[in-house]
Design an enzyme around this catalytic site. Sequence first.
Site, PDB file in Angstrom:
ATOM      1  N   ARG A   1       0.779  -1.302  -0.002  1.00  0.00           N
ATOM      2  CA  ARG A   1      -0.024   0.077   0.120  1.00  0.00           C
ATOM      3  C   ARG A   1       0.887   1.197  -0.014  1.00  0.00           C
ATOM      4  O   ARG A   1       0.093   2.284  -0.262  1.00  0.00           O
ATOM      5  CB  ARG A   1      -0.950  -0.028   1.178  1.00  0.00           C
ATOM      6  CG  ARG A   1      -2.040  -1.143   1.034  1.00  0.00           C
ATOM      7  CD  ARG A   1      -2.778  -1.303   2.664  1.00  0.00           C
ATOM      8  NE  ARG A   1      -3.765   0.127   2.712  1.00  0.00           N
ATOM      9  CZ  ARG A   1      -5.066   0.159   2.301  1.00  0.00           C
ATOM     10  NH1 ARG A   1      -5.423  -0.963   1.796  1.00  0.00           N
ATOM     11  NH2 ARG A   1      -5.591   1.222   2.616  1.00  0.00           N
TER      12      ARG A   1
ATOM     13  N   TRP B   1       1.740   6.468   5.528  1.00  0.00           N
ATOM     14  CA  TRP B   1       2.004   7.319   4.154  1.00  0.00           C
ATOM     15  C   TRP B   1       1.744   8.669   4.722  1.00  0.00           C
ATOM     16  O   TRP B   1       0.612   9.057   4.808  1.00  0.00           O
ATOM     17  CB  TRP B   1       1.151   6.910   2.994  1.00  0.00           C
ATOM     18  CG  TRP B   1       1.550   7.077   1.855  1.00  0.00           C
ATOM     19  CD1 TRP B   1       2.478   6.815   0.938  1.00  0.00           C
ATOM     20  CD2 TRP B   1       1.099   8.348   1.000  1.00  0.00           C
ATOM     21  NE1 TRP B   1       2.683   7.418  -0.137  1.00  0.00           N
ATOM     22  CE2 TRP B   1       1.569   8.677  -0.237  1.00  0.00           C
ATOM     23  CE3 TRP B   1      -0.077   9.212   1.477  1.00  0.00           C
ATOM     24  CZ2 TRP B   1       1.477   9.408  -1.162  1.00  0.00           C
ATOM     25  CZ3 TRP B   1      -0.378  10.146   0.529  1.00  0.00           C
ATOM     26  CH2 TRP B   1       0.466  10.344  -0.934  1.00  0.00           C
TER      27      TRP B   1
ATOM     28  N   ASN C   1      -6.070   5.584   9.412  1.00  0.00           N
ATOM     29  CA  ASN C   1      -5.861   5.750   8.112  1.00  0.00           C
ATOM     30  C   ASN C   1      -6.879   6.918   7.635  1.00  0.00           C
ATOM     31  O   ASN C   1      -7.895   6.973   8.369  1.00  0.00           O
ATOM     32  CB  ASN C   1      -6.265   4.550   7.256  1.00  0.00           C
ATOM     33  CG  ASN C   1      -5.097   3.419   7.407  1.00  0.00           C
ATOM     34  OD1 ASN C   1      -4.077   3.924   7.708  1.00  0.00           O
ATOM     35  ND2 ASN C   1      -5.436   2.391   6.718  1.00  0.00           N
TER      36      ASN C   1
ATOM     37  N   GLU D   1      -1.584   4.232 -20.914  1.00  0.00           N
ATOM     38  CA  GLU D   1      -1.421   3.161 -19.860  1.00  0.00           C
ATOM     39  C   GLU D   1       0.238   2.618 -19.808  1.00  0.00           C
ATOM     40  O   GLU D   1       0.802   2.569 -18.756  1.00  0.00           O
ATOM     41  CB  GLU D   1      -2.056   1.832 -19.978  1.00  0.00           C
ATOM     42  CG  GLU D   1      -2.009   0.828 -19.002  1.00  0.00           C
ATOM     43  CD  GLU D   1      -1.903   1.306 -17.749  1.00  0.00           C
ATOM     44  OE1 GLU D   1      -1.938   0.263 -16.325  1.00  0.00           O
ATOM     45  OE2 GLU D   1      -2.680   2.388 -17.113  1.00  0.00           O
TER      46      GLU D   1
END
Length: 612
Positions: free
Chosen positions: A27, A74, A98, A485
């Site tokens: 993550r 993060w 979070n 992409e």
Amino acid sequence: MCGIVGYIGKQNVVPFLIEGLRRLEYRGYDSAGIAFLQAGQLSVTRAVGKLGNLEAALQGKQYTGTIGIGHTRWATHGRPSEENAHPHTAGGIAVVHNGIIENYLELKAALQKKGAVFTSETDTEVIVHLIHQETVQGHPFREAARRALKQLRGAYAICAVSEKEPDLLIAARHGCPLVIGLSADGVMAASDIPPLLAHTRRMIFLEDEEMAVLSAGGASQVTVTDLEGRPKERAVTTVDWNLAMAEKGGFKHFMLKEIHEQPRALTDTIRGRLSLATEEVTLPELGLMPSQVSRLSRLTLLACGTSWHAGLVGRYLIEELARLPVSVEIGSEYRYRNPIVGDGDLVVAISQSGETADTLAGLREAKKKGATTLAICNVVGSTLAREADGVIYTHAGPEIGVASTKAFTAQVAALLLLGLWLGQANGRLSPDVRREVAEAMIRLPQLVEQALRQDDAVAAIARRFSTYLHMLYLGRGTLYPIALEGALKLKEISYIHAEGYPAGEMKHGPIALIDPQMPLVVMMPKDRVYEKMLSNMMEVKARDGIVIALVTEGDTAIASKADEVIALPDVHPLLAPILYVVPLQLLAYHVAILRGCDVDQPRNLAKSVTVE
């Protein structure tokens, strides 16, 4: 973004927390920490950087606690530092969080007036002080947590423990995912499924503004309420994944494993939905009756990042097969407009995790305005799947690498199935075309297997170009989104500047960049725009540009003109995006490895963007 684990039960909690955090590394994070109760006392250890630093700080000590919480952070509010790392504590209470608390400054000021002393720059620390203040007022732990949560504005998933009530773990969510796992030896919580898979497949997915109280003893010891304290009945879901699916399985990196899992992911996404006998598509979970399709005036695809690129491909597919007008919206922009949407619109939200904050907000806006909504996602029971009127699960299995690969191709396959279903429902798709596309879809996993055999050839090309600093990707039609992409994959994991363009736009500006230091990747299968692409390639070569060409097998004409060639099997034009993205994924992977980059956890990125 960020990661949460929590446990209460019979196990030694410290190994559980470290193992769980390791399964959440994908993550993205910059610091980590754990808090647990041992002999009735709270013990907290935090460290900046990778989990190895946290493990080093814990080494050499004996731990016997059976309740605790852990976190990988993060950074949002406050730089990465030990002081800003979670868990945060106050008054014998520890919290991990979070999300983003939008009113933390006013809450912090009010708490400081009451004597609270803050030791970090984070918004999270207000949560633990709020809970502590409520316990000072005489409220028991669960009531104090509930009262504190009611004061928060913003997004959160939290876990909390307290010295005063060492037999309880509090878990709650609003806007950020949180899953409860039920096993024979304890109850656990996590921000995603992988940390739980080693222990159970029986899970409860919390809804927004719900709080769970966990105690040792299994499912009967989980109580869920809303923030008013009213009991909520939550179903137990059996997740159809296993631990082996989330492990590397002999591959060096999760990303490489997931690239090679694409034939299986495509098979699982198609299986049971496309009849070999009739070539008809069946989507029973769609929540949309064929009779409703005639009332549809427009379809909107809503997504972010790689899923947005899947949506761009989906626009071509659905307009071609169902003859419905389709728009593609970026979730983070859609939510701040006043979009014209309502009855007669079908809004399809696309998200691997089903928890992408901006995409969820867009779905809710569309529902509020009266649109019918559909989710395309990979995680059973995710918020997006629960809130949409219908869902198409992609069945790609857990995707751990931050840079999405198999989820992308499965999303495109799901959109192709949706286009076929809409076309057959509204009568605008001819049986011959439906049969042709259906037969091509059945062969698709085998063609992707063939494309994967080009791995060595792609690796050789990567060795030639890994030191270049810029790259352009060109495509037309359904392959223009694949140019986007491919460029995104290279940017994400190798940190090389790359851009994707529709090839016809080269003369409108980008051709000025062409020189021997700007390689171009061009996708030119033998389709209706092949000659146009050939002209674009020759324009590049006339300006001393370097061309890496992806072509149809047997196309010898390009071999004498391009600097490097990757040959791919002949494929139906509507399925070309799924096939042609595979070597671009491999190219990005091999370039990143040669540059010494962390392909599974690229810098500054998180797997699921669950906050704005």
